[in-house]
Design a protein around this motif. Structure first.
Motif, mmCIF file in Angstrom:
data_model
loop_
_atom_site.group_PDB
_atom_site.id
_atom_site.type_symbol
_atom_site.label_atom_id
_atom_site.label_comp_id
_atom_site.label_asym_id
_atom_site.label_seq_id
_atom_site.Cartn_x
_atom_site.Cartn_y
_atom_site.Cartn_z
ATOM 1 N N MET A 53 0.828 -1.212 0.000
ATOM 2 C CA MET A 53 0.000 0.000 0.000
ATOM 3 C C MET A 53 0.860 1.259 0.000
ATOM 4 S SD MET A 53 -2.910 -1.258 2.673
ATOM 5 C CE MET A 53 -3.418 0.359 3.250
ATOM 6 N N ARG A 54 1.935 1.209 0.786
ATOM 7 C CA ARG A 54 2.793 2.394 0.882
ATOM 8 C C ARG A 54 3.649 2.587 -0.355
ATOM 9 N NH1 ARG A 54 3.480 0.517 6.216
ATOM 10 N NH2 ARG A 54 5.395 -0.468 5.522
ATOM 11 N N ARG A 55 3.979 1.457 -1.013
ATOM 12 C CA ARG A 55 4.797 1.562 -2.221
ATOM 13 C C ARG A 55 4.066 2.392 -3.270
ATOM 14 N NH1 ARG A 55 6.456 -3.923 -3.992
ATOM 15 N NH2 ARG A 55 7.934 -3.759 -2.293
ATOM 16 N N GLU A 56 2.754 2.208 -3.312
ATOM 17 C CA GLU A 56 1.947 2.988 -4.265
ATOM 18 C C GLU A 56 2.018 4.486 -3.974
ATOM 19 O OE1 GLU A 56 -1.882 1.185 -3.897
ATOM 20 O OE2 GLU A 56 -1.133 -0.732 -4.683
ATOM 21 N N LYS A 57 2.261 4.816 -2.705
ATOM 22 C CA LYS A 57 2.405 6.234 -2.351
ATOM 23 C C LYS A 57 3.864 6.690 -2.433
ATOM 24 C CE LYS A 57 -1.560 6.270 0.722
ATOM 25 N NZ LYS A 57 -1.957 5.902 2.077
ATOM 26 N N GLY A 58 4.700 5.839 -2.969
ATOM 27 C CA GLY A 58 6.089 6.228 -3.191
ATOM 28 C C GLY A 58 6.990 6.090 -1.981
ATOM 29 N N PHE A 59 6.600 5.237 -1.035
ATOM 30 C CA PHE A 59 7.445 5.007 0.143
ATOM 31 C C PHE A 59 8.441 3.887 -0.091
ATOM 32 C CE2 PHE A 59 3.978 7.138 2.326
ATOM 33 C CZ PHE A 59 4.579 7.753 3.407
ATOM 34 N N VAL A 60 9.614 4.052 0.457
ATOM 35 C CA VAL A 60 10.548 2.943 0.599
ATOM 36 C C VAL A 60 10.480 2.523 2.065
ATOM 37 C CG1 VAL A 60 12.992 2.311 0.603
ATOM 38 C CG2 VAL A 60 12.070 3.775 -1.217
ATOM 39 N N THR A 61 10.338 1.230 2.336
ATOM 40 C CA THR A 61 10.231 0.776 3.723
ATOM 41 C C THR A 61 11.575 0.261 4.236
ATOM 42 O OG1 THR A 61 7.911 0.201 3.417
ATOM 43 C CG2 THR A 61 9.044 -0.827 5.272
ATOM 44 N N ILE A 62 11.962 0.735 5.389
ATOM 45 C CA ILE A 62 13.150 0.208 6.071
ATOM 46 C C ILE A 62 12.678 -0.367 7.405
ATOM 47 C CG2 ILE A 62 15.385 0.756 7.131
ATOM 48 C CD1 ILE A 62 15.636 3.110 5.215
ATOM 49 N N GLU A 63 13.038 -1.616 7.662
ATOM 50 C CA GLU A 63 12.679 -2.189 8.961
ATOM 51 C C GLU A 63 13.830 -2.020 9.924
ATOM 52 O OE1 GLU A 63 10.852 -6.125 8.943
ATOM 53 O OE2 GLU A 63 9.944 -5.556 7.029
ATOM 54 N N GLN A 64 13.533 -1.360 11.026
ATOM 55 C CA GLN A 64 14.562 -1.126 12.045
ATOM 56 C C GLN A 64 13.853 -1.166 13.391
ATOM 57 O OE1 GLN A 64 17.815 -0.496 11.115
ATOM 58 N NE2 GLN A 64 18.631 -0.175 13.160
ATOM 59 N N THR A 65 14.022 -2.263 14.112
ATOM 60 C CA THR A 65 13.243 -2.434 15.334
ATOM 61 C C THR A 65 13.928 -1.822 16.558
ATOM 62 O OG1 THR A 65 14.216 -4.591 15.739
ATOM 63 C CG2 THR A 65 12.193 -4.548 14.458
ATOM 64 N N LYS A 66 15.238 -1.534 16.409
ATOM 65 C CA LYS A 66 15.998 -0.903 17.500
ATOM 66 C C LYS A 66 17.067 -0.004 16.881
ATOM 67 C CE LYS A 66 15.947 -5.256 20.078
ATOM 68 N NZ LYS A 66 16.034 -6.261 19.019
ATOM 69 N N ASN A 67 17.750 0.782 17.720
ATOM 70 C CA ASN A 67 18.902 1.576 17.273
ATOM 71 C C ASN A 67 18.636 2.345 15.978
ATOM 72 O OD1 ASN A 67 20.463 0.430 19.413
ATOM 73 N ND2 ASN A 67 20.753 -1.385 18.154
ATOM 74 N N VAL A 68 17.628 3.187 15.987
ATOM 75 C CA VAL A 68 17.237 3.877 14.754
ATOM 76 C C VAL A 68 18.326 4.813 14.219
ATOM 77 C CG1 VAL A 68 14.738 3.712 15.057
ATOM 78 C CG2 VAL A 68 15.975 5.638 16.066
ATOM 79 N N GLN A 69 19.266 5.188 15.088
ATOM 80 C CA GLN A 69 20.343 6.068 14.611
ATOM 81 C C GLN A 69 21.203 5.404 13.545
ATOM 82 O OE1 GLN A 69 20.106 4.878 17.697
ATOM 83 N NE2 GLN A 69 21.958 3.668 18.011
ATOM 84 N N GLU A 70 21.118 4.064 13.448
ATOM 85 C CA GLU A 70 21.930 3.332 12.452
ATOM 86 C C GLU A 70 21.363 3.427 11.039
ATOM 87 O OE1 GLU A 70 22.013 -0.637 13.967
ATOM 88 O OE2 GLU A 70 23.360 -0.111 15.625
ATOM 89 N N VAL A 71 20.139 3.898 10.907
ATOM 90 C CA VAL A 71 19.503 3.954 9.586
ATOM 91 C C VAL A 71 20.175 5.022 8.719
ATOM 92 C CG1 VAL A 71 17.348 4.416 8.366
ATOM 93 C CG2 VAL A 71 17.314 3.148 10.498
ATOM 94 N N VAL A 72 20.452 4.645 7.480
ATOM 95 C CA VAL A 72 21.117 5.558 6.541
ATOM 96 C C VAL A 72 20.135 5.917 5.429
ATOM 97 C CG1 VAL A 72 23.060 5.791 4.952
ATOM 98 C CG2 VAL A 72 23.351 4.509 7.076
ATOM 99 N N PHE A 73 20.108 7.186 5.065
ATOM 100 C CA PHE A 73 19.158 7.641 4.036
ATOM 101 C C PHE A 73 19.670 8.947 3.441
ATOM 102 C CE2 PHE A 73 17.952 8.814 8.336
ATOM 103 C CZ PHE A 73 17.888 10.193 8.255
ATOM 104 N N PRO A 74 19.177 9.328 2.258
ATOM 105 C CA PRO A 74 19.593 10.603 1.668
ATOM 106 C C PRO A 74 19.070 11.782 2.493
ATOM 107 C CG PRO A 74 18.373 9.246 0.079
ATOM 108 C CD PRO A 74 18.241 8.585 1.401
ATOM 109 N N SER A 75 19.788 12.888 2.477
ATOM 110 C CA SER A 75 19.404 14.012 3.334
ATOM 111 C C SER A 75 18.098 14.674 2.888
ATOM 112 C CB SER A 75 20.522 15.045 3.407
ATOM 113 O OG SER A 75 20.779 15.516 2.104
ATOM 114 N N ASP A 76 17.762 14.550 1.588
ATOM 115 C CA ASP A 76 16.490 15.156 1.143
ATOM 116 C C ASP A 76 15.351 14.137 1.260
ATOM 117 O OD1 ASP A 76 17.690 13.659 -0.815
ATOM 118 O OD2 ASP A 76 17.108 14.965 -2.480
#
Lengths: 176, 122
Positions: free
Chosen positions: A52-75
């Motif tokens: 459902m979210r893909r249709e809205k243009g979302f990329v899903t990242i699963e991160q159940t702990k330590n969210v500071q480890e997630v890497v993504f573009p600044s924009d």
């Protein structure tokens, strides 16, 4: 800009949070899923929501702990769903209660510092009048403190009731 | 009298100390002590204690307001869960709700706190 969105079960807070994301001018929409997946029913649920979210243009990242480890573009605009799950995972399954507040709070601030926009979904678990056993009470207290601390930092705070966003903080109210 | 409500852990105490300028030592959490305090915290707990002793919380509140008409009263919202099976729990929860309605009618102001943020309801 950081938004904090709260509400009870089935209040429509997730749908409202998605609306907030879609209104962001950021180029990338990232859904940060914090739920631990247990068993086939969960897996199917996750698959359906992901689609459902893909249709809205979302990329899903699963991160159940330590969210500071997630890497993504600044924009990017990030939708973290949700804080009550993340807090439970950190305390009951992660590094434990010791320093949990700082760990979770700093993790979210790290996301906010690196993203263009951040939407945090949390949960209203605080007005059922039930006196819980010690560990649950400790969890509720921690989540309430995180909610308050994030509300202080957030540019906008909403409580969603019956699908209607009540603006507690921020000047974005007229947008919705 | 001012009434400040909100769910557990939303920061009612910190907010009211800052907004109305009183110290931690100036608050009380029982009907007896509240007659000389600036602030009455955890009304919901005092109601529980009163019911246990077969005292009428409405009467105690009325007496309190006669002695201390400018008090700031803080109460947790406790009514948004499944109806408790236990009869005393049901009675407590409903009494807290009704007492808040009663107080709100008489209050100079009613504020609700959410994540440390006040919203003036009256």
């Amino acid at each position: 800009m950081m938004s904090l969105i709260s509400g009870g079960s089935g209040s429509g807070k997730s749908a409202f949070a998605e609306q907030c994301v879609v209104k962001s001018a950021a180029a990338h929409r990232i859904y940060l899923a914090t739920m631990e997946v247990w068993g086939e029913e969960d897996r199917q649920r996750v698959c359906r929501h992901r689609e459902m979210r893909r249709e809205k243009g979302f990329v899903t990242i699963e991160q159940t702990k330590n969210v500071q480890e997630v890497v993504f573009p600044s924009d990017s605009v990030l939708l973290l769903e949700d804080l009550s799950n993340l807090t439970a995972n950190e305390c009951f399954g992660g590094a434990g209660w010791e320093g949990a507040f700082e760990r979770i709070f700093n993790g979210i601030l790290s996301l906010n510092a690196r993203a263009q926009d951040l939407v945090v979904v949390t949960n209203e678990l605080f007005s059922d009048g039930i006196q819980y056993a010690e560990e649950t009470a400790q969890y509720l207290d921690l989540l309430a403190r995180l909610n308050r601390a994030l509300a202080e930092r957030a540019d906008a705070v909403y409580e969603v009731v019956a699908g209607i966003p009540i603006c507690w903080k921020g000047a974005q109210r007229e947008l919705f | 009298m001012r009434l400040i409500i909100g769910a557990v852990g939303q920061g009612k105490m910190l907010y009211s100390m800052k907004a109305y300028g009183f110290e931690e030592t100036e608050r009380a959490s029982s009907f007896e002590k509240a007659s000389k305090a600036k602030c009455f915290t955890h009304l919901e707990s005092a109601v529980r204690a009163a019911l246990k002793e077969e005292k009428d919380p409405f009467f105690l509140t009325e007496m309190l307001l006669q002695n201390n008409p400018d008090i700031i009263i803080l109460c947790d919202e406790v009514g948004c869960g499944v109806v408790p099976i236990d009869r005393e729990e049901r009675r407590w929860r409903e009494t807290v709700g009704r007492l808040c309605c009663w107080l709100a009618e008489r209050a100079e102001s009613v504020e609700r706190i959410f994540c440390g943020i006040p919203m003036r309801l009256k």
